[in-house]
Design a protein around this motif. Sequence first.
Motif, short mmCIF file in Angstrom:
data_model
loop_
_atom_site.label_atom_id
_atom_site.label_comp_id
_atom_site.label_asym_id
_atom_site.label_seq_id
_atom_site.Cartn_x
_atom_site.Cartn_y
_atom_site.Cartn_z
N HIS A 11 -0.25 -2.59 -2.50
CA HIS A 11 0.24 -1.33 -1.91
C HIS A 11 -0.15 -1.29 -0.43
O HIS A 11 -0.98 -0.49 -0.03
N ILE A 12 0.47 -2.15 0.36
CA ILE A 12 0.09 -2.24 1.78
C ILE A 12 0.58 -1.01 2.56
O ILE A 12 0.10 -0.72 3.65
N SER A 13 1.52 -0.25 1.97
CA SER A 13 1.98 0.98 2.65
C SER A 13 1.14 2.19 2.26
O SER A 13 1.42 3.32 2.68
N ALA A 14 0.06 1.98 1.49
CA ALA A 14 -0.81 3.10 1.09
C ALA A 14 -1.57 3.65 2.30
O ALA A 14 -1.85 2.91 3.25
N LEU A 36 2.90 -11.42 0.67
CA LEU A 36 2.55 -10.37 -0.27
C LEU A 36 3.78 -9.53 -0.60
O LEU A 36 4.63 -9.28 0.24
N VAL A 37 3.86 -9.18 -1.87
CA VAL A 37 4.96 -8.38 -2.38
C VAL A 37 4.47 -6.93 -2.39
O VAL A 37 3.55 -6.58 -3.14
N ALA A 38 5.06 -6.12 -1.51
CA ALA A 38 4.57 -4.76 -1.27
C ALA A 38 5.38 -3.75 -2.09
O ALA A 38 6.55 -3.51 -1.81
N VAL A 39 4.72 -3.17 -3.09
CA VAL A 39 5.39 -2.19 -3.95
C VAL A 39 5.17 -0.77 -3.41
O VAL A 39 4.25 -0.54 -2.62
N THR A 40 6.03 0.14 -3.86
CA THR A 40 5.85 1.56 -3.51
C THR A 40 5.64 2.37 -4.79
O THR A 40 6.00 1.92 -5.88
N CYS A 210 0.88 -14.76 -12.73
CA CYS A 210 0.92 -14.62 -11.28
C CYS A 210 -0.37 -13.95 -10.82
O CYS A 210 -1.13 -13.43 -11.64
N LEU A 211 -0.59 -13.96 -9.51
CA LEU A 211 -1.78 -13.33 -8.95
C LEU A 211 -1.39 -12.02 -8.26
O LEU A 211 -0.30 -11.90 -7.70
N GLU A 212 -2.31 -11.06 -8.32
CA GLU A 212 -2.10 -9.80 -7.60
C GLU A 212 -3.46 -9.25 -7.20
O GLU A 212 -4.49 -9.64 -7.76
N THR A 213 -3.45 -8.32 -6.23
CA THR A 213 -4.69 -7.57 -5.95
C THR A 213 -4.55 -6.10 -6.34
O THR A 213 -5.55 -5.45 -6.61
N ASP A 214 -3.33 -5.57 -6.35
CA ASP A 214 -3.09 -4.13 -6.54
C ASP A 214 -3.85 -3.32 -5.49
O ASP A 214 -4.14 -2.15 -5.69
N SER A 215 -4.23 -3.99 -4.39
CA SER A 215 -4.99 -3.27 -3.36
C SER A 215 -4.17 -2.08 -2.84
O SER A 215 -2.94 -2.15 -2.82
#
Length: 266
Positions: A11-14, A36-40, A210-215
């Motif tokens: 969530h880089i737009s957080a 990075l795949v940026a979700v909303t 797959c890998l994620e951070t959910d940051s």
Amino acid sequence: MARGFIDCHCHISASEFTTDTDDVLLRAKKTGLKALVAVTEGASEFEKVIQLSKIYPGFVFPCFGIHPLQGSGQDLHSVKVQDLEPFLHLFQTYKDNIVAIGEIGLDFTPWYASTTQERDEQMKVFTKQLEISKELDLPVNVHSRSSAKVTIATMKELGIRQALLHNFAGKPSVAMEGVQAGFYFSFPPAVSKNEQRANLIRQIPLEHVCLETDSPALGLDKHVRNEPSNIAISSEYIAKVKGVSSDVVMEVTTQNALRLFSKLKV
């Protein structure tokens, strides 16, 4: 392709990243992150995630999605159809920019979705976004808390083929239904403290991981902001559980990510 990691769900737009996005992404690149795949979570982030993908081309790849829970803190509540409908046109407008539909899904945590009506509304919002993904031929980036079985069953019924189930915590038998459907599963750094999840990771073939951070969430310490640079923690943990090297995990998960998100170019 250069060696490195792909963070398939963050969530880089957080708002937690607003003041130092540059530094955060620089640190991520230094630890070997290639994309990075940026979700909303809500429509208010749509324009921001597109902007970030233009500022960091070839590194930040945007997704659009309405999460099953809306609001924040005390105001967190189950999604309603009107949280999605006014923004449907944006999926069409930006269809060439986005790499997936996400974060979408179901969250049947009792204190957020205690009534049949709330669950029905979530299902409508989820189903509509799954239909959009088929229409636009895009994969889905999916949340499935307290709803693993019904989430996977719904996707299979609708003929979804390309899906990532992020931070999956369902039973191994349910995960296997997803594996058979061709779905992928990703795990953030926080799972390295969860023995139950190790059992699940052991059973899912690496070719479906797959890998994620959910940051900024789901880091090792819940009181510390998680960042995409922590992607190596996920990789090392999966390597340890599966008894393979970190390099193997990096290589296989990156290939999986590129297969799943076919618009990723790294």
